[in-house]
Design an enzyme around this catalytic site. Structure first.
Site, short mmCIF file in Angstrom:
data_model
loop_
_atom_site.label_atom_id
_atom_site.label_comp_id
_atom_site.label_asym_id
_atom_site.label_seq_id
_atom_site.Cartn_x
_atom_site.Cartn_y
_atom_site.Cartn_z
N ASP A 12 -13.28 -13.15 3.26
CA ASP A 12 -12.57 -13.33 2.00
C ASP A 12 -13.59 -13.63 0.89
OD1 ASP A 12 -10.94 -14.25 -0.17
OD2 ASP A 12 -9.32 -14.68 1.26
N TYR A 42 10.08 -9.17 6.77
CA TYR A 42 11.55 -9.25 6.71
C TYR A 42 12.12 -10.26 7.71
CZ TYR A 42 12.52 -5.44 3.42
OH TYR A 42 12.65 -4.66 2.30
N ARG A 72 -0.71 -3.58 2.12
CA ARG A 72 -0.20 -2.51 1.26
C ARG A 72 -0.87 -1.22 1.72
NH1 ARG A 72 3.35 -5.37 0.19
NH2 ARG A 72 4.05 -6.14 -1.84
N THR A 80 -4.99 -8.65 2.24
CA THR A 80 -5.36 -8.79 0.83
C THR A 80 -4.22 -8.23 -0.03
OG1 THR A 80 -6.29 -6.58 0.76
CG2 THR A 80 -7.77 -8.35 1.44
N ASP A 94 2.47 -0.96 8.99
CA ASP A 94 3.74 -1.36 8.37
C ASP A 94 3.77 -0.90 6.92
OD1 ASP A 94 6.28 -2.90 8.38
OD2 ASP A 94 5.23 -4.14 6.90
N GLU A 153 4.39 5.27 0.01
CA GLU A 153 5.75 4.98 0.50
C GLU A 153 6.77 5.43 -0.53
OE1 GLU A 153 6.43 0.85 1.49
OE2 GLU A 153 4.58 0.76 2.65
N HIS A 180 7.66 -1.00 6.51
CA HIS A 180 7.36 -2.09 5.56
C HIS A 180 8.38 -3.23 5.72
CE1 HIS A 180 5.69 -3.10 1.27
NE2 HIS A 180 5.96 -4.20 1.97
N1 LIG Z 1 4.21 -5.95 4.89
C1 LIG Z 1 4.87 -6.91 4.31
O1 LIG Z 1 6.07 -7.02 4.47
C2 LIG Z 1 4.15 -7.91 3.45
C3 LIG Z 1 4.69 -9.19 3.34
C4 LIG Z 1 4.02 -10.13 2.56
C5 LIG Z 1 2.84 -9.80 1.92
N2 LIG Z 1 2.35 -8.55 2.03
C6 LIG Z 1 1.08 -8.19 1.35
O2 LIG Z 1 0.07 -9.06 1.83
C7 LIG Z 1 -0.74 -9.47 0.76
C8 LIG Z 1 -1.37 -10.81 1.09
O3 LIG Z 1 -0.39 -11.83 1.12
P1 LIG Z 1 -0.82 -13.37 0.98
O4 LIG Z 1 0.44 -14.13 0.85
O5 LIG Z 1 -1.75 -13.76 2.05
O6 LIG Z 1 -1.57 -13.33 -0.41
P2 LIG Z 1 -2.57 -14.43 -0.99
O7 LIG Z 1 -2.72 -14.12 -2.43
O8 LIG Z 1 -2.12 -15.79 -0.58
O9 LIG Z 1 -3.94 -14.13 -0.23
C9 LIG Z 1 -4.67 -12.96 -0.41
C10 LIG Z 1 -6.12 -13.25 -0.04
O10 LIG Z 1 -6.85 -12.03 -0.10
C11 LIG Z 1 -8.13 -12.34 -0.63
N3 LIG Z 1 -8.77 -11.15 -1.16
C12 LIG Z 1 -8.57 -10.53 -2.34
N4 LIG Z 1 -9.37 -9.46 -2.46
C13 LIG Z 1 -10.10 -9.40 -1.32
C14 LIG Z 1 -11.10 -8.52 -0.84
N5 LIG Z 1 -11.54 -7.47 -1.57
N6 LIG Z 1 -11.62 -8.74 0.39
C15 LIG Z 1 -11.20 -9.78 1.16
N7 LIG Z 1 -10.27 -10.67 0.73
C16 LIG Z 1 -9.72 -10.47 -0.48
C17 LIG Z 1 -7.83 -13.39 -1.70
O11 LIG Z 1 -8.99 -14.12 -2.06
C18 LIG Z 1 -6.78 -14.23 -1.00
O12 LIG Z 1 -7.33 -15.30 -0.29
C19 LIG Z 1 0.23 -9.51 -0.44
O13 LIG Z 1 -0.45 -9.37 -1.66
C20 LIG Z 1 1.15 -8.35 -0.16
O14 LIG Z 1 0.68 -7.19 -0.79
C21 LIG Z 1 2.97 -7.60 2.80
O1 LIG Z 2 5.03 -8.56 -0.82
C1 LIG Z 2 5.95 -8.85 -0.04
O2 LIG Z 2 6.48 -9.99 -0.01
C2 LIG Z 2 6.44 -7.84 0.96
O3 LIG Z 2 5.78 -6.64 0.88
C3 LIG Z 2 7.91 -7.74 0.93
O4 LIG Z 2 8.36 -8.04 2.23
C4 LIG Z 2 8.46 -6.44 0.49
O5 LIG Z 2 9.80 -6.70 0.31
P1 LIG Z 2 10.84 -5.83 -0.51
O6 LIG Z 2 10.28 -5.42 -1.79
O7 LIG Z 2 11.20 -4.70 0.35
O8 LIG Z 2 11.96 -6.80 -0.66
#
Ligand SMILES: NC(=O)c1ccc[n+]([C@@H]2O[C@H](COP(=O)([O-])OP(=O)(O)OC[C@H]3O[C@@H](n4cnc5c(N)ncnc54)[C@H](O)[C@@H]3O)[C@@H](O)[C@H]2O)c1
Ligand SMILES: O=C(O)[C@H](O)[C@H](O)COP(=O)(O)O
Length: 349
Positions: free
Chosen positions: A145, A258, A208, A175, A232, A237, A254
């Site tokens: 990170d 959920y 993402r 990230t 996922d 998408e 994705h």
């Molecule tokens: N698939 C899903 O359903 C789902 C659900 C929740 C979140 N997400 C995705 O997951 C991401 C992360 O969630 P989170 O809650 O941990 O976010 P967060 O903001 O708490 O943490 C993200 C971390 O990534 C680090 N980061 C940023 N750029 C970076 C890089 N180039 N290299 C390494 N680390 C880097 C940041 O410093 C931070 O610590 C969200 O932004 C969202 O896009 C997806």
């Molecule tokens: O960023 C997030 O929290 C997730 O990608 C989230 O689960 C996507 O949720 P949606 O937009 O389908 O509600």
């Protein structure tokens, strides 16, 4: 007051109805026309909040019931004085559950997670819980990170991407998606990274789609550099890459985040932020507690979990079964799987 809300945000309609006119729409039907006289927009990732949506809108607050904000043009909103609130960490335990369940499903039943090496890229809300639960299960973690490291964070010993590539049996990225800046994450998992892996890892993307280069993943699979992919989040998408879909060990629409608890936390966080905005911007005497009064209570996030407590059969969410034709129908199918998903429980003690 007019509130336009995504109809797939659980509990939101009842919570905000006392505030005024509430228009509930599917995320992709929230349009410039529907928000032009809105004061408040409550949304999810399926609505792009940018100049084309907001150019003629009177909206002063956007609340997104998601962690990610890459569907919102934050610079534009700042310039326009539109307050934006998201739901940090709301579904982080669900994503950690997803990742560990993918790993569990990938390993033969007789092989324990203990002793395996998990590389985690991005140690924020998701990465932190994933790291804690993985360590509790006896795994070794390797953390990357750079933004945290550069900010002087000493919570963990951080590794380079090269070290993650060389040492991990599993690599999971957490990230945000960012296209610009010194820590842009677009195609962070690219051919260079995937050529540097040494232990034929399983690659997991529940962050993402564009943080991984689809073509590079497919090439790494065909060159046998990696053992598999669990995807996922997809590039473009819901028009996802059908080759990657057919080759993925786990392919889900994705839904990593959920969980029932994750959705409740998300709605609560958006309502908290909305209450603040109603006080500051509209001078209303309304509290977060009042707005969230109808939401169910949820328990604490466990410090550690056992493999049994994961409680999620990830194969049940695999999308490659019963795939419709022609290809165009796949994107509709992808969205319908998301919209009709039965929210799962998070691990609990
Ligand atoms: N698939 C899903 O359903 C789902 C659900 C929740 C979140 N997400 C995705 O997951 C991401 C992360 O969630 P989170 O809650 O941990 O976010 P967060 O903001 O708490 O943490 C993200 C971390 O990534 C680090 N980061 C940023 N750029 C970076 C890089 N180039 N290299 C390494 N680390 C880097 C940041 O410093 C931070 O610590 C969200 O932004 C969202 O896009 C997806
Ligand atoms: O960023 C997030 O929290 C997730 O990608 C989230 O689960 C996507 O949720 P949606 O937009 O389908 O509600």
């Amino acid at each position: 007051m007019k509130i336009v809300a995504d109809r797939n945000i659980p509990y939101i309609a009842d919570a905000v109805r006392p505030l005024g006119e509430v228009v509930l729409l599917p995320g992709d039907a929230i349009s410039a026309e529907t928000v032009k006289d809105a004061d408040i927009i409550l949304t999810r990732t399926r609505t792009r909040c940018n100049a084309s949506l907001l150019g003629r809108s009177t909206c002063s607050f956007i609340g997104t019931a998601t962690i990610g904000t890459d569907h919102i043009d934050l610079d534009y909103c700042r310039e326009r004085g539109i307050t934006v609130a998201n739901a940090p960490g709301c579904n982080a335990p669900a994503v950690a559950q997803y990742v560990l369940s993918a790993i569990r499903a990938f390993l033969p039943p007789e092989e324990a997670l203990a002793g395996k090496r998990l590389g985690i890229i991005g140690v924020g809300n998701v990465g932190t819980i994933l790291n804690r639960w993985a360590l509790g299960l006896g795994m070794t973690t390797i953390l990357n990170d750079p933004p945290r490291q550069e900010n002087g964070d000493t919570t963990y010993i951080y590794s380079t991407l090269e070290e993650i590539a060389a040492e991990s049996d599993f690599i999971s990225i957490h990230t945000p998606y960012s296209k610009t800046g010194p820590h842009s994450t677009r195609h962070l998992l690219n051919s260079e990274f995937l050529s540097a892996v040494r232990r034929r890892p399983l690659i997991i993307n529940a962050a993402r789609g564009p943080v991984a280069d689809t073509q590079a993943l497919k090439t790494a699979l065909s060159r046998n550099l990696i053992s598999g992919v669990a995807i996922d989040c997809w590039e473009n998408e819901p028009d996802i890459d059908l080759e990657l879909l057919s080759e993925a060990f786990v392919a889900t629409p994705h839904i990593a985040g959920y969980s029932n608890e994750g959705k409740i936390r998300a709605t609560r966080m958006v309502l908290d932020a909305l209450a603040g905005h109603l006080q500051d911007h509209f001078g209303l005497d309304i509290t977060a507690e009042t707005l969230s009064a109808g939401l169910p209570a949820i328990g604490p996030i466990p410090e550690t979990i056992t493999e049994q407590q994961l409680g999620y059969d990830i194969n049940a969410d695999h999308i490659a079964r019963n795939l419709p034709t022609p290809d165009a129908a796949v994107s509709r199918y992808f969205e319908s799987l998301r919209n009709n998903y039965s929210l799962r429980p998070e691990p609990h003690i």
